[in-house]
Design a protein around this motif. Sequence first.
Motif, short mmCIF file in Angstrom:
data_model
loop_
_atom_site.label_atom_id
_atom_site.label_comp_id
_atom_site.label_asym_id
_atom_site.label_seq_id
_atom_site.Cartn_x
_atom_site.Cartn_y
_atom_site.Cartn_z
N ASP A 145 -84.91 101.31 35.88
CA ASP A 145 -84.83 101.12 37.33
C ASP A 145 -86.22 101.06 37.97
N THR A 146 -87.24 101.32 37.18
CA THR A 146 -88.60 101.28 37.69
C THR A 146 -88.94 99.89 38.19
N ALA A 147 -89.38 99.80 39.44
CA ALA A 147 -89.69 98.50 40.05
C ALA A 147 -90.21 98.74 41.46
N VAL A 148 -90.70 97.68 42.07
CA VAL A 148 -90.94 97.69 43.51
C VAL A 148 -89.65 97.25 44.18
N TYR A 149 -89.17 98.05 45.11
CA TYR A 149 -87.91 97.76 45.81
C TYR A 149 -88.23 97.20 47.19
N TYR A 150 -87.60 96.07 47.50
CA TYR A 150 -87.83 95.37 48.75
C TYR A 150 -86.56 95.37 49.60
N CYS A 151 -86.73 95.69 50.86
CA CYS A 151 -85.63 95.57 51.81
C CYS A 151 -85.55 94.13 52.31
N ASN A 152 -84.34 93.64 52.47
CA ASN A 152 -84.12 92.29 52.96
C ASN A 152 -83.09 92.33 54.08
N ALA A 153 -83.31 91.49 55.09
CA ALA A 153 -82.32 91.33 56.14
C ALA A 153 -82.15 89.84 56.43
N ASN A 154 -80.92 89.41 56.52
CA ASN A 154 -80.62 88.05 56.93
C ASN A 154 -80.11 88.13 58.36
N LEU A 155 -80.90 87.62 59.29
CA LEU A 155 -80.59 87.87 60.69
C LEU A 155 -80.96 86.70 61.59
N ARG A 156 -80.47 86.77 62.80
CA ARG A 156 -80.80 85.79 63.83
C ARG A 156 -81.60 86.49 64.91
N THR A 157 -82.66 85.82 65.35
CA THR A 157 -83.50 86.43 66.39
C THR A 157 -83.01 86.08 67.79
N THR A 158 -82.31 84.96 67.92
CA THR A 158 -81.74 84.58 69.21
C THR A 158 -80.37 83.96 68.96
N PHE A 159 -79.64 83.70 70.04
CA PHE A 159 -78.31 83.11 69.93
C PHE A 159 -78.36 81.73 69.32
N THR A 160 -79.45 81.02 69.51
CA THR A 160 -79.51 79.62 69.07
C THR A 160 -80.21 79.43 67.73
N THR A 161 -80.85 80.45 67.21
CA THR A 161 -81.57 80.26 65.95
C THR A 161 -80.64 80.45 64.75
N LEU A 162 -80.98 79.78 63.68
CA LEU A 162 -80.22 79.95 62.44
C LEU A 162 -80.63 81.24 61.75
N PRO A 163 -79.73 81.81 60.95
CA PRO A 163 -80.11 83.03 60.21
C PRO A 163 -81.27 82.76 59.27
N SER A 164 -82.15 83.74 59.17
CA SER A 164 -83.30 83.66 58.27
C SER A 164 -83.47 84.98 57.54
#
Length: 121
Positions: free
Chosen positions: A89-108
């Motif tokens: 399990d040894t590794a660098v662990y990265y948090c990820n979020a798939n989200l929209r910053t505004t109502f009109t933007t696509l998820p990133s």
Amino acid sequence: QVQLVESGGGLVQPGGSLRLSCAASGIIFSIGTMGWYRQAPGKQRELVAVITSGGTSNYVDSVKGRFIIFGDNAKKMVFLQMNSLKPEDTAVYYCNANLRTTFTTLPSDYWGQGTQVTVSS
């Protein structure tokens, strides 16, 4: 701007436990999923666990039964409880979020800076 800040990594003995935390901040309209990836030296980054805003979670087979992902939607946080840790399990662990910053933007996808988890005696 969106920021993901992780905490909770460290050195632990085999069989031990750690809890990782990740907090999202900035201009966020909605979050679809939050999750954890990891990358060990010489290996590709892999998905460890992901959770949707509705609470559905998925795990890579190697951590099923040992790791638990859970979130706090109101605080825009995600946690990874890691039990029965193994040297692999040894590794660098990265948090990820798939989200929209505004109502009109696509998820990133957005990423944290990574936190080192080392499992060793």
